[in-house]
Design a protein around this motif. Structure first.
Motif, short mmCIF file in Angstrom:
data_model
loop_
_atom_site.label_atom_id
_atom_site.label_comp_id
_atom_site.label_asym_id
_atom_site.label_seq_id
_atom_site.Cartn_x
_atom_site.Cartn_y
_atom_site.Cartn_z
N ARG A 102 0.88 -0.90 0.07
CA ARG A 102 -0.46 -0.05 0.08
C ARG A 102 0.58 1.38 -0.11
NH1 ARG A 102 -0.29 2.30 4.95
NH2 ARG A 102 0.33 2.31 6.62
N HIS A 105 2.98 2.61 -4.84
CA HIS A 105 2.03 2.44 -6.48
C HIS A 105 2.57 2.93 -8.06
CE1 HIS A 105 -0.36 3.00 -2.61
NE2 HIS A 105 -1.38 2.73 -3.84
N GLY A 145 0.01 5.72 2.96
CA GLY A 145 -0.53 5.29 1.49
C GLY A 145 -1.43 6.16 0.23
N ASN A 170 -1.82 -0.62 -6.68
CA ASN A 170 -0.88 -0.60 -5.77
C ASN A 170 0.27 -1.43 -5.97
OD1 ASN A 170 -1.56 -3.24 -5.04
ND2 ASN A 170 -3.40 -2.46 -3.47
#
Length: 183
Positions: A102, A105, A145, A170
């Motif tokens: 998480r 990305h 995140g 992710n």
């Protein structure tokens, strides 16, 4: 033409109760286009398949048109082959092995991305968050995140992505799609 493995990344589906594209209906749709070994991953618009015709752009356009016909709304699609997906994993500029999925990305773009496009974004303003550009992708390190990422919000502004389709995944999904297309 030899058969190649691809991943289709659908943008903005199955989020917030609208633009529903059930994976159980997407698989036969892709098969009906003449592609094989169709599999889906999660509900967020990831499918892998093999094909012996077309290229990434024509396959994306074909799939986008078929989705619009089947579901009644347009969906942006990016298609990438296994070699590209594996290169994204291999070129990661962040220590992926020591991060949670998480926290890292990748935003995939429909075309090449010049560094000048993001020159107005100063990563130092967002520390410890950070980003790096690749040829057709952007890597984002967001320790809290994506949902809490101030840098992620800035990088996703329409002005920075004008003229391109952009869709993010992710790190767990990035790795899984490379694995699924390499099998």
């Amino acid at each position: 033409m030899a058969t190649k493995a691809y991943a289709a990344l659908l943008r903005g589906i199955n989020v917030g109760g609208s633009r529903k594209v059930p994976m159980a209906r997407l698989r036969p749709l892709i098969e009906g286009l003449g592609h094989g070994d169709v599999r889906t991953y999660l509900q967020s618009g990831n499918a892998t398949f093999t094909s012996g015709h077309g290229d990434e752009e024509s396959l994306a356009a074909e799939l986008s048109a078929a989705i619009e016909k089947e579901f009644g709304f347009a969906v942006d699609v990016i298609v990438r082959d296994h070699a590209y997906l594996a290169s994204v994993v291999d070129a990661c500029p962040f220590p992926a092995d020591s991060l949670e999925g998480r926290q890292l990305h990748v935003t995939y773009f429909s075309g090449p991305v010049a560094p000048e496009r993001f020159a107005s974004v100063d990563p130092a303003e967002f520390t410890p968050e950070d980003f790096r550009l690749g040829p057709r992708e952007l890597y984002l390190y967001a320790p809290d995140g994506l949902g809490r990422s101030k840098l992620g919000a800035v990088l996703s502004r329409p002005a920075l992505n004008r003229g391109l389709i952009a869709t993010s995944r992710n790190w767990n999904t990035v790795v899984k799609l490379a694995e699924m297309t390499g099998a």
